[in-house]
Every structure is written in structure tokens, then in C-alpha cells.
Write a protein that holds these residues in place. Sequence first.
Motif, PDB file in Angstrom:
ATOM      1  N   ILE A   1       5.365   1.274  -6.085  1.00 48.33           N
ATOM      2  CA  ILE A   1       4.732  -0.036  -5.858  1.00 48.33           C
ATOM      3  C   ILE A   1       4.124  -0.579  -7.158  1.00 48.33           C
ATOM      4  CG2 ILE A   1       2.764  -1.139  -4.693  1.00 48.33           C
ATOM      5  CD1 ILE A   1       3.385   0.796  -2.310  1.00 48.33           C
TER       6      ILE A   1
ATOM      7  N   ASN B   1     -18.043   3.686  -0.066  1.00 48.43           N
ATOM      8  CA  ASN B   1     -17.766   4.848  -0.925  1.00 48.43           C
ATOM      9  C   ASN B   1     -18.723   5.985  -0.618  1.00 48.43           C
ATOM     10  OD1 ASN B   1     -15.847   3.397  -2.330  1.00 48.43           O
ATOM     11  ND2 ASN B   1     -17.284   2.709  -3.886  1.00 48.43           N
TER      12      ASN B   1
ATOM     13  N   LYS C   1      -8.990   1.012  -0.663  1.00 43.56           N
ATOM     14  CA  LYS C   1      -9.736   0.476   0.497  1.00 43.56           C
ATOM     15  C   LYS C   1      -9.731  -1.054   0.471  1.00 43.56           C
ATOM     16  CE  LYS C   1     -13.522   2.752  -0.508  1.00 43.56           C
ATOM     17  NZ  LYS C   1     -13.032   3.396  -1.748  1.00 43.56           N
ATOM     18  N   SER C   2     -10.036  -1.609  -0.700  1.00 47.78           N
ATOM     19  CA  SER C   2     -10.054  -3.082  -0.795  1.00 47.78           C
ATOM     20  C   SER C   2      -8.648  -3.638  -0.579  1.00 47.78           C
ATOM     21  CB  SER C   2     -10.555  -3.520  -2.170  1.00 47.78           C
ATOM     22  OG  SER C   2     -11.777  -2.907  -2.442  1.00 47.78           O
TER      23      SER C   2
ATOM     24  N   ILE D   1       0.856  -1.191   0.000  1.00 43.51           N
ATOM     25  CA  ILE D   1       0.000   0.000   0.000  1.00 43.51           C
ATOM     26  C   ILE D   1       0.890   1.239   0.000  1.00 43.51           C
ATOM     27  CG2 ILE D   1      -1.830   1.261   1.203  1.00 43.51           C
ATOM     28  CD1 ILE D   1      -2.491  -1.307   2.708  1.00 43.51           C
TER      29      ILE D   1
ATOM     30  N   ARG E   1       5.047  -3.901  -9.095  1.00 44.17           N
ATOM     31  CA  ARG E   1       4.013  -4.931  -9.213  1.00 44.17           C
ATOM     32  C   ARG E   1       3.915  -5.452 -10.635  1.00 44.17           C
ATOM     33  NH1 ARG E   1      -1.202  -2.530  -7.232  1.00 44.17           N
ATOM     34  NH2 ARG E   1      -0.214  -2.603  -5.212  1.00 44.17           N
TER      35      ARG E   1
ATOM     36  N   ASP F   1     -17.283  -5.471   1.515  1.00 49.84           N
ATOM     37  CA  ASP F   1     -17.000  -4.441   0.518  1.00 49.84           C
ATOM     38  C   ASP F   1     -18.267  -3.637   0.239  1.00 49.84           C
ATOM     39  OD1 ASP F   1     -15.307  -3.177  -1.155  1.00 49.84           O
ATOM     40  OD2 ASP F   1     -15.458  -4.628  -2.798  1.00 49.84           O
TER      41      ASP F   1
ATOM     42  N   GLY G   1      -5.035   5.837  -6.627  1.00 51.30           N
ATOM     43  CA  GLY G   1      -4.073   4.754  -6.834  1.00 51.30           C
ATOM     44  C   GLY G   1      -4.494   3.872  -8.004  1.00 51.30           C
ATOM     45  N   ALA G   2      -5.812   3.612  -8.099  1.00 46.60           N
ATOM     46  CA  ALA G   2      -6.310   2.755  -9.192  1.00 46.60           C
ATOM     47  C   ALA G   2      -6.045   3.434 -10.532  1.00 46.60           C
ATOM     48  CB  ALA G   2      -7.795   2.491  -9.004  1.00 46.60           C
TER      49      ALA G   2
END
Length: 504
Positions: A402, A367, A269-270, A227, A406, A322, A428-429
Amino acid sequence: MNLTTYLLAGYPGLVVITSEEARAEAEIASVCDSLNRRLHAWSSSEGFICPKERRVNPCPDPLDALQLVEDVFPPEGEKQVVLLRDFQLHLDQSDPPLIRRLKDILRVAKSGGHALILLGCRLKLPPELEHEFAQVGFNLPDANQLGLVLDGILQSADIKRLSAATREGALQGALGLTTTEAENVFALSVVETKKIDPKVIAREKARTLKRSGLVEVVEASTGLADIGGLDQLKQWLVRRAGAFSASAKAYGLPAPKGLLIVGIPGTGKSLTAKATAGAFGLPLLRLDMGRVFGGIVGQSEANLRSVIQTAEAIAPCVLWIDEIEKGFSGSKSSGSTDGGTSSRVFGSFLSWMQEKEKPVFVVATANDVSKLPPEFLRKGRFDEMFFVDLPDAQERSQIWDIVIARHGRKSTDFDCVALSRACENFTGAEIEAVFVDALHEAFAESREPTEKDILDAASRTVPLAKLMDAQIKALRQWSTGRAREAGKATERQTRGTRHVIQAN
Ligand code: ATP
């Protein structure tokens, strides 16, 4: 099962909800034996049976069956217990004479010290009977009970030696299954590998739970190092990582209850839910709250009960819910829209959160907090509530590091600070999506991605923050004073958008 206590206390109407009919009946029979009560059973297919005397009275009609029940309930003398299988199927059809008869019999049972037990995998009693029956808890089998099932399989497969570690791995792996499911899974392992293999058992348990459609086991190899940013949240998790250990218990530390993470989509979050399980070293279960709300009357409550039973059987574990607002958003208007189902399920979930004794750490993500009922956000439900904002420059740079790693590239080959600058207001997504876009472009030209590919991909991206500006501001405003900041909040404070304190 606390059946003994209920019978001794003279409860005339009891309900046992389980799909493990055989195990429940065996346990009921053993309690009756120990209390010296004679047990009778009825089902529409077998009729009325007194197993000890092997006396059978064919009687498919439930109303006739109740007449036979009354016949075996003497006003005084030996106390009797009658077990009615699947009786809920008849009650579902709201049959007034049947309901009346049942109430009459409960009165007879009460005065003679007898008891009537309804056994089925779900039960929605009509309002006339709701307060007449007490529910007896029946948990999924624990490791000792599964051990007996395993011994049976070892014996029939003629496996004489099993190391202590394999046995422990097999039993831990099967927790959360019913005895029949565990038996099938152990047998499958023997057929497939000629031995008891904890890996096969874990795999088959994951498949079995997934088939139920409510919870699934998530195999996550994610850790906190995956993260970028969210330093405060990560630090909070690190400080609680040991809280499920035996030494924490000996110290007198209560097991943490859970965490609510709110924030806009794509901010990790996930990812944090998965990393929590990694950091705590616990199995991760994912619950689809939308699926809990089933179609048949009484099904939603039964679904929630089944999820709680599974999580508690596997505990200690992390239960990840979720987009929790999707499940509970209807609870406010539930009385007028779904006959009160959402608000009842919501109430049961809250009581469980408040009272749960088993170490199930809930990570709920949301959300849209405006859809969450206020009771949900009250202190005491979760240990902490975190708000995840858009990453600031330093956090974006960490995310770039990261994300590049990845995807199998070296982050030192790129200027992550420059990339971070080009991605202001990206989640981030979105940063990950930009890198994947650059990879596609480079692959199409049979080369490695360059910084220019990434910057071009970033310039083609319209970040969600632009489209959701108003929602993001509202979320920031809402979280001020209510939720802790998950990140560092350095750059954000200079944006001046988080300082409006909203009254409750
Ligand atoms: P949603 O609400 O849409 O489910 P989310 O907030 O749960 O979104 P994630 O699903 O965790 O977001 O993020 C999607 C992907 O974006 C992650 O799998 C990860 O690859 C990347 N990502 C997002 N935030 C971060 C972060 N802080 N650090 C590293 N990667 C991130």
C-alpha cells in the motif's frame, strides 16, 4: 424546541442556550402566540420591551429590570413570559442581591403561571440557581429551516431555477451551520459563481466549522483498501457499512454507536477513522477534545454542547475523536484540579454516547488507556473496542504494498516479503517513513529508489517498539480479554506476550 411543553407544565424558569438569538426569539414569540401568552423582553441595551404593544422602558440595570418583571407578573389573570437576554453576563459576577431577587421572582412566576426565559450563547448558573431553571433544547436548523434561508437568497439574487439535486446538495452541505452562517455561505456562492454551488457551500462550511476551532470537516478519500492488515476490524466495519441506510432503519436495526480503537502510535488508528467514513459513505468530522476545555467558566460544557449539536445536525456522520485520553485524563482528579469541569464534561459526553438517538458514529482513538476513566470503557458506551498491535509479517507485507503504491511506485518492483522481514516490530507509520527516507536518498542521486535504499533506511531506523517495549507489553496485557484484536494475531500469539489475563 420543546418550549410549549415546558410552558404548559408551568415551569417558571427556563434557559435557552444558542448563538442564534434572532431565530430563537422568533420561535419563542411564535410559541407564546400559540399559547396566548404575552411576551416581554429585556436587554441591557434596549431596556424592557413589550414588542406587541411597542412599549419600551429604558432600564440598563439588571436589578431594576427584575423589578419591572415582577410588575408584569400579576398574581392571576393573563399568563406572561419574560425573556432576559445575556443575563448570564450579570450572573457571572456573582451578585448576591441579583441572585436573591431572581429566586423571589421565580416564586412569583410559579404562583401566577408565568415564566422567565434566560437566553444566551452560554450559561453557567450559580449553584443557588442551578436547580431553579430547566434547559430547553434548541437545535441547529434542519434542512426545512435552511430551505427558507435559501429561498430568501434565491429571491434577492433573482435566481429563478434550481434543480432538485442542487437544492438538496446545497441544503445537505449547509447542515451544521446556524441560519446566519448558512445565509452567508449561500450568498458567497452566488457572488463567487453566480449560482448556488454545493461544492462552494461544502467548502465554506468546512472553513466556518474550522474557525470555531472545535470540529473540522475532514475530506478523506481513504477506504478500507488503504489499510494494510487489521482484518478483523475491517471485517467488522464492512458488516456495519449498511447500518445507516433507510432499509436498515426499516429492518429495525439500531444505528451503531461507535468504536474505540486503542494501540501504540503509528499503527493506523487515524487511518482507520478516515476509512470508516469512506466505508460508510458518511461525512467525517474531527473533534479536538483538548479544545473543548475552554478558559471561561461554563465554556467547556457549552463547547461540548455545540459539538454535539453540529454533529447531530450533520448526521448521519462519523465523529472522529483523536487521542481521546488527552481530553478526559483529568476527569478523575477534576474536583481538586479544575473545579470539576472535566468530570462534568466527561459525564455529559458519556450520557450523550449512551442516549444519543441521531446517527452519529463515534470513532475514538487512544494511545494510553491508563489515562482513560474506567466508566468510559464499560460495555454499552461503544459497540466494540479494538486493540491494534504491531503488524505481523504478513500485515507488514500488505502495508509495504500500500505504501509503495501510495507514493506512485509499483509494489511488484520490490520484494515486499523481504522488506517486511527487514522491518520486524515496525509500525505502519515507520514503514512509510522508511520508504520516504529511501525516496529522498534516491532523489538526491537523480534515480528511482531500489530495494537496497529501503533496506539501508530500515537499518537506520530504531522502531518505537524498542523504546516503548514496556508500554507495549502493558497495553497488550490490558487489552487481553477487554478489547478485540484488530489484526489476525497469528505471529503475536507465538510471541507469548498476550496471554496474561489481568484482573479488573
Ligand atoms: P497516532 O496515534 O500517532 O495518531 P495512528 O495509530 O493514528 O498514530 P496513523 O496516523 O493512522 O497512526 O498512521 C500514520 C500513517 O502511517 C498513516 O497515514 C499511513 O500512511 C501509515 N500507516 C500506519 N498504519 C498503516 C496501515 N496499517 N496500513 C497502511 N498504512 C499505514
